[in-house]
Enzyme design. Sequence first.
Site, PDB file in Angstrom:
ATOM      1  N   ALA A  73      83.386  43.248  65.407  1.00 30.41           N
ATOM      2  CA  ALA A  73      84.520  42.910  66.269  1.00 30.41           C
ATOM      3  C   ALA A  73      84.115  41.990  67.414  1.00 30.41           C
ATOM      4  CB  ALA A  73      85.151  44.185  66.823  1.00 30.41           C
ATOM      5  N   THR A  74      82.895  42.136  67.931  1.00 29.17           N
ATOM      6  CA  THR A  74      82.464  41.293  69.044  1.00 29.17           C
ATOM      7  C   THR A  74      82.407  39.830  68.618  1.00 29.17           C
ATOM      8  OG1 THR A  74      81.227  43.071  70.111  1.00 29.17           O
ATOM      9  CG2 THR A  74      80.590  40.819  70.663  1.00 29.17           C
ATOM     10  N   SER A 201      86.887  46.269  63.415  1.00 29.19           N
ATOM     11  CA  SER A 201      85.527  46.466  62.921  1.00 29.19           C
ATOM     12  C   SER A 201      85.459  47.600  61.920  1.00 29.19           C
ATOM     13  CB  SER A 201      84.602  46.762  64.107  1.00 29.19           C
ATOM     14  OG  SER A 201      83.270  46.876  63.691  1.00 29.19           O
ATOM     15  N   SER A 202      84.516  47.481  60.987  1.00 34.77           N
ATOM     16  CA  SER A 202      84.345  48.460  59.917  1.00 34.77           C
ATOM     17  C   SER A 202      83.826  49.803  60.410  1.00 34.77           C
ATOM     18  CB  SER A 202      83.385  47.878  58.870  1.00 34.77           C
ATOM     19  OG  SER A 202      82.911  48.862  57.989  1.00 34.77           O
ATOM     20  N   THR A 239      75.880  33.386  54.735  1.00 36.50           N
ATOM     21  CA  THR A 239      76.000  34.190  53.522  1.00 36.50           C
ATOM     22  C   THR A 239      76.703  35.499  53.833  1.00 36.50           C
ATOM     23  OG1 THR A 239      73.950  33.241  52.656  1.00 36.50           O
ATOM     24  CG2 THR A 239      74.704  35.301  51.660  1.00 36.50           C
ATOM     25  N   CYS A 324      79.036  50.478  74.629  1.00 39.97           N
ATOM     26  CA  CYS A 324      78.447  49.186  74.988  1.00 39.97           C
ATOM     27  C   CYS A 324      77.858  49.200  76.389  1.00 39.97           C
ATOM     28  CB  CYS A 324      79.504  48.089  74.892  1.00 39.97           C
ATOM     29  SG  CYS A 324      80.148  47.883  73.226  1.00 39.97           S
TER      30      CYS A 324
END
Length: 381
Positions: A73-74, A201-202, A239, A324
Amino acid sequence: MKKKIYLDYNSTTPTDERVVKEMLPYFTEKFGNASSVSHVYGWDAEEGVELARERISKLVGAKHNEIYFTSGATEAVNTALFGVCRAYREKGNHIITCQTEHKAVLDTCNQLEAEGFEVTYLPVDNSGGIDVEDMQRAITRKTILVCLMHANNEIGTIHPLAKISRITQKQNILLMTDATQSVGKIPFDVTKSGVDIATFSSHKLYGPKGVGALFVKSGIAVDPILYGGGQERKLRPGTLNVPAIVGFGKACEICHQEMRTEANRLGQLIETIEDELLDIEGVSINADQSIRLPHMTSVSIDGIDGSRLLRVMKNLAISQGSACSSNTIKPSHVLKALGHSDEKALASMRIALGRMTTRMEVIDAIKSIKRGISQLKTSAL
């Protein structure tokens, strides 16, 4: 040592076993580069990536080609903010955001200010909500973007994106949201909310770390901030992390199927925690329960050192705020924006439940928290 209990699901989530199972073949059997278009290994990898893109787009109500993969996400936030501001700089240089945004947004905005952009940081009320009329008054002829998170990562407050988008659309201003804490936890639909750009984000929704997504509505210009290849339609070169992307997609599919039931279950457990803790003198909740993520709560305890409390409760994984900034002893910028003193902000803790949380764990956690508070209050006498 008592059994460890994890109550920090806003920081990260364990990868669901079903997600891991889906990922495994892409480390060994289907290990190809998704950009290798000349043989079956590349085709298999590309097929996995595109299935994941479809699953993610379904969860958030986007079109398949509006989802771009990033490392998290960042990176998605940086790509969106820098990319949009640079693409629309001829139109204007003014951004509107909020004092309680994640550091990924605030630090990026600070850098944009150093590049000549003007940023308005909206204040919040004592529950973390913005005044939409304040936002409307902050708009100028130079405003090109409003960036407001969907749900706050520290206190859970949800911003009314649909209401905000009706204003931005009339003014021909883009609306971006950091939806990292809400996607997969509560319904979030890019069309219904009216947002033009979204990031998530995952690892916040039981997928692997190291992969995120950027939604960009068709027709919106975003300049790339990285260079070196044509992957992700030239917006994000490099990639692709195929196993992580595949896992991200599976995690989103599971959330799409189970999210509503899980939100109800966790909401009931959070209600139990708050009812028990509010019986303790000096305890208060840091956000309005009616406009908050259902699986979490932020609690302040008058006269208690939050860091000491966390150390006393050795078996509980609970944070004082965002992961964070958890390596600092500064008071949370989110709690300070609510009007808390440094002392009260440092006397706070965030409890976030998740898919693996059981009722028995919640009961044991409540007992540990009560014992910890009692121990610190006694030692202060």
